[in-house]
Scaffold this active site. Structure first.
Site, PDB file in Angstrom:
ATOM      1  N   SER A   3       0.840  -1.269   0.003  1.00  0.00           N
ATOM      2  CA  SER A   3      -0.007   0.031   0.116  1.00  0.00           C
ATOM      3  C   SER A   3       0.817   1.305   0.142  1.00  0.00           C
ATOM      4  O   SER A   3       1.881   1.119   0.126  1.00  0.00           O
ATOM      5  CB  SER A   3      -1.095   0.090   1.444  1.00  0.00           C
ATOM      6  OG  SER A   3       0.189   0.300   2.297  1.00  0.00           O
TER       7      SER A   3
ATOM      8  N   ASP B 196      -0.590  -1.752  -4.147  1.00  0.00           N
ATOM      9  CA  ASP B 196      -2.138  -1.732  -3.753  1.00  0.00           C
ATOM     10  C   ASP B 196      -2.756  -0.531  -3.462  1.00  0.00           C
ATOM     11  O   ASP B 196      -2.040   0.504  -3.009  1.00  0.00           O
ATOM     12  CB  ASP B 196      -2.105  -2.790  -2.486  1.00  0.00           C
ATOM     13  CG  ASP B 196      -3.535  -3.023  -2.188  1.00  0.00           C
ATOM     14  OD1 ASP B 196      -4.353  -3.179  -3.029  1.00  0.00           O
ATOM     15  OD2 ASP B 196      -3.820  -3.072  -0.782  1.00  0.00           O
TER      16      ASP B 196
ATOM     17  N   HIS C 159     -12.774  -3.162   3.744  1.00  0.00           N
ATOM     18  CA  HIS C 159     -11.549  -3.149   4.307  1.00  0.00           C
ATOM     19  C   HIS C 159     -11.883  -3.179   5.936  1.00  0.00           C
ATOM     20  O   HIS C 159     -12.616  -2.696   6.590  1.00  0.00           O
ATOM     21  CB  HIS C 159     -10.797  -1.996   3.881  1.00  0.00           C
ATOM     22  CG  HIS C 159     -10.493  -2.182   2.607  1.00  0.00           C
ATOM     23  ND1 HIS C 159     -10.894  -1.332   1.548  1.00  0.00           N
ATOM     24  CD2 HIS C 159      -9.623  -2.916   1.885  1.00  0.00           C
ATOM     25  CE1 HIS C 159     -10.550  -1.718   0.223  1.00  0.00           C
ATOM     26  NE2 HIS C 159      -9.596  -2.516   0.412  1.00  0.00           N
TER      27      HIS C 159
ATOM     28  N   HIS D 105     -11.381  -7.282  -3.305  1.00  0.00           N
ATOM     29  CA  HIS D 105     -10.728  -6.480  -1.891  1.00  0.00           C
ATOM     30  C   HIS D 105     -11.127  -6.804  -0.631  1.00  0.00           C
ATOM     31  O   HIS D 105     -12.633  -7.308  -0.699  1.00  0.00           O
ATOM     32  CB  HIS D 105     -10.380  -5.166  -2.215  1.00  0.00           C
ATOM     33  CG  HIS D 105      -9.596  -4.668  -3.229  1.00  0.00           C
ATOM     34  ND1 HIS D 105      -8.408  -3.907  -2.642  1.00  0.00           N
ATOM     35  CD2 HIS D 105      -9.409  -4.866  -4.514  1.00  0.00           C
ATOM     36  CE1 HIS D 105      -7.394  -3.627  -3.849  1.00  0.00           C
ATOM     37  NE2 HIS D 105      -8.164  -4.307  -4.813  1.00  0.00           N
TER      38      HIS D 105
ATOM     39  N   SER E  15     -10.394 -10.440   4.011  1.00  0.00           N
ATOM     40  CA  SER E  15      -9.943 -11.154   5.147  1.00  0.00           C
ATOM     41  C   SER E  15     -10.929 -11.873   6.004  1.00  0.00           C
ATOM     42  O   SER E  15     -11.988 -11.393   5.877  1.00  0.00           O
ATOM     43  CB  SER E  15      -9.340 -10.302   6.017  1.00  0.00           C
ATOM     44  OG  SER E  15      -7.900 -10.029   5.691  1.00  0.00           O
TER      45      SER E  15
ATOM     46  N   ASP F  63      -5.015  -8.434   4.040  1.00  0.00           N
ATOM     47  CA  ASP F  63      -4.080  -7.733   4.767  1.00  0.00           C
ATOM     48  C   ASP F  63      -4.518  -7.840   6.331  1.00  0.00           C
ATOM     49  O   ASP F  63      -3.706  -8.491   7.204  1.00  0.00           O
ATOM     50  CB  ASP F  63      -4.187  -6.288   4.703  1.00  0.00           C
ATOM     51  CG  ASP F  63      -3.248  -5.423   5.189  1.00  0.00           C
ATOM     52  OD1 ASP F  63      -2.205  -5.973   5.956  1.00  0.00           O
ATOM     53  OD2 ASP F  63      -3.175  -3.982   4.884  1.00  0.00           O
TER      54      ASP F  63
ATOM     55  N   ARG G 117      -1.952  -8.819   9.716  1.00  0.00           N
ATOM     56  CA  ARG G 117      -1.748  -8.097  10.870  1.00  0.00           C
ATOM     57  C   ARG G 117      -2.300  -8.857  12.214  1.00  0.00           C
ATOM     58  O   ARG G 117      -1.492  -8.620  13.162  1.00  0.00           O
ATOM     59  CB  ARG G 117      -2.700  -7.034  10.636  1.00  0.00           C
ATOM     60  CG  ARG G 117      -1.966  -6.172   9.469  1.00  0.00           C
ATOM     61  CD  ARG G 117      -3.085  -4.868   9.443  1.00  0.00           C
ATOM     62  NE  ARG G 117      -2.642  -3.958   8.221  1.00  0.00           N
ATOM     63  CZ  ARG G 117      -2.755  -2.623   8.157  1.00  0.00           C
ATOM     64  NH1 ARG G 117      -3.352  -2.044   8.940  1.00  0.00           N
ATOM     65  NH2 ARG G 117      -2.367  -2.081   6.945  1.00  0.00           N
TER      66      ARG G 117
HETATM   67  O1  G3H Z   1      -6.643  -2.096   1.402  1.00  0.00           O
HETATM   68  C1  G3H Z   1      -5.355  -2.138   1.716  1.00  0.00           C
HETATM   69  C2  G3H Z   1      -4.568  -2.239   2.969  1.00  0.00           C
HETATM   70  O2  G3H Z   1      -5.523  -2.727   3.869  1.00  0.00           O
HETATM   71  C3  G3H Z   1      -3.827  -1.039   3.387  1.00  0.00           C
HETATM   72  O3  G3H Z   1      -3.474  -0.811   4.536  1.00  0.00           O
HETATM   73  O4  G3H Z   1      -2.680   1.594   4.043  1.00  0.00           O
HETATM   74  O5  G3H Z   1      -2.645   0.582   6.316  1.00  0.00           O
HETATM   75  O6  G3H Z   1      -1.209  -0.197   4.553  1.00  0.00           O
HETATM   76  P1  G3H Z   1      -2.787   0.422   5.043  1.00  0.00           P
HETATM   77  P1  13P Z   2      -8.522  -6.633   4.331  1.00  0.00           P
HETATM   78  O1  13P Z   2      -8.783  -5.548   5.275  1.00  0.00           O
HETATM   79  O2  13P Z   2     -10.033  -7.502   4.525  1.00  0.00           O
HETATM   80  O3  13P Z   2      -7.371  -7.521   4.903  1.00  0.00           O
HETATM   81  O4  13P Z   2      -8.578  -6.350   2.816  1.00  0.00           O
HETATM   82  C1  13P Z   2      -7.130  -5.973   2.225  1.00  0.00           C
HETATM   83  C2  13P Z   2      -7.241  -5.338   0.820  1.00  0.00           C
HETATM   84  O5  13P Z   2      -8.184  -5.406   0.362  1.00  0.00           O
HETATM   85  C3  13P Z   2      -6.071  -4.722   0.532  1.00  0.00           C
HETATM   86  O6  13P Z   2      -6.237  -4.248  -0.647  1.00  0.00           O
HETATM   87 ZN    ZN Z   3      -8.097  -3.160  -1.053  1.00  0.00          ZN
END
Ligand code: G3H
Ligand code: 13P
Ligand code: ZN
Length: 316
Positions: free
Chosen positions: A50, A82, A180, A216, A219, A261, A265
């Site tokens: 990301s 991403d 997300h 997307h 999870s 993602d 985590r």
């Molecule tokens: O969908 C994408 C990820 O969950 C990005 O999360 O911006 O905290 O790395 P982040």
């Molecule tokens: P999650 O928050 O469901 O893990 O989704 C991750 C995601 O879409 C990253 O682009």
């Molecule tokens: Zn995403």
């Protein structure tokens, strides 16, 4: 083995009715956890970064670590941006050697999304890089993206065809009810599979047979990780993810890339919390980061075997 694009991965996944896991990476232990699982299962994987991970770790450091695990574990990996917010970020990643980029223009109006996506696609295709775009809005919170549930909109099938035709984008992320983060559903989990199938059918009729769709926010918010986090001092209450059977169903349809993602985590945090909770006298970072890495590897391996179905996909 050098990094690969997702093109062949998706062709095989579509035909084989499975999906490739796209795992968000940002530090050494997460990268190694994903690499160990990919190696154990001989599965192709997508490591995705990301904008906030790019900022946290640095594009060159991430690329070098990914190259290193490819050598170390003999695995097949595509390195992907991403939710790329703009042309400049996509260009930076391409210059760094990423093989795939997402341009996320889902918050722009339809025509602006087309125009901005096409700019990235034209630039990427000249360099042998593939592009993912997004149409429709997912709810949920990430560092750089925050969409309130009432502003989320499902992908319109007719717009999807027009979007793919006009941009030439290689894969499309659609909104069918995922979001997300760790709090995806207030009531029962529900995904609009009819919409997914309508989009696929219309794409096929428009000459885009076997077109790869991306999911997307996929999870499952792994209950084991949440339970471990909470047992050792965490306060993750009411979290709810996408049920595994829905993800399996999506992987068997046109969804060729499933993004995760949050689950990684949670697994990393579960390992670290458990280590601190059970060994309060210890302070060697290899102990707690090592347990986090072990739990990430286990989680990713389970995803590949039980949900994605991509075991052995890295074979030629
Ligand atoms: O969908 C994408 C990820 O969950 C990005 O999360 O911006 O905290 O790395 P982040
Ligand atoms: P999650 O928050 O469901 O893990 O989704 C991750 C995601 O879409 C990253 O682009
Ligand atoms: Zn995403």
């Amino acid at each position: 083995m050098p990094l690969v694009t997702t093109k062949r991965m998706f062709e095989k996944a579509f035909d084989g009715q499975y999906a490739i896991g796209a795992f968000n990476i940002g530090n050494q232990e997460i990268i190694q956890g994903v690499a160990i699982a990919a190696s154990e299962t001989r599965s192709s994987v997508i490591m995705e970064v990301s904008k906030s991970a790019l900022k946290y770790t640095g594009p060159k450091t991430l690329k070098a670590m990914v190259d290193a695990v490819i050598d170390e574990y003999g695995i097949e990996v595509a390195l992907h941006l991403d939710h790329g917010p703009d042309f400049e970020t996509a260009k930076l990643c391409m210059e760094t050697g990423f093989t795939s980029v997402m341009f996320d223009g889902s918050h722009y109006d339809f025509n602006e999304n087309i125009q901005k996506t096409k700019e990235v696609v034209d630039y990427a295709h000249e360099r042998g890089v593939v592009v993912e775009a997004e149409l429709g809005k997912l709810a949920g919170v990430e560092d750089e993206v925050n969409v309130k549930a009432e502003n989320a909109t499902y992908t319109d099938p007719d717009q999807a065809i027009e979007f793919v035709s006009k941009t030439g984008v290689d894969s499309l992320a659609i909104a069918i009810g995922t979001s997300h983060g760790a709090y995806k559903f207030k009531g029962d989990a529900k995904l609009d599979f009819d919409r997914l199938q309508t989009i696929t059918k219309k794409l096929e009729e428009a000459g885009f047979a076997k077109y790869p769709i991306v999911l997307h926010g996929a999870s499952s918010v792994d209950p084991t990780s949440v339970e471990l986090c909470n047992r050792y001092g965490g306060q993750i209450k009411g979290a709810k993810g996408v049920p595994n059977d829905m993800l399996r169903k999506a992987a068997g349809l046109a969804v060729c890339k499933i993004n995760m993602d949050t689950d990684l985590r949670l697994a990393m945090t579960a390992g670290i919390r458990e280590f601190f909770g059970t060994k309060p006298d210890q302070f060697d970072y290899r102990g707690y980061l090592g347990l986090g890495r072990e739990y990430v590897a286990k989680l990713v391996e389970a995803k590949i075997r039980d949900i994605l179905g991509s075991v052995n996909s890295a074979k030629p």
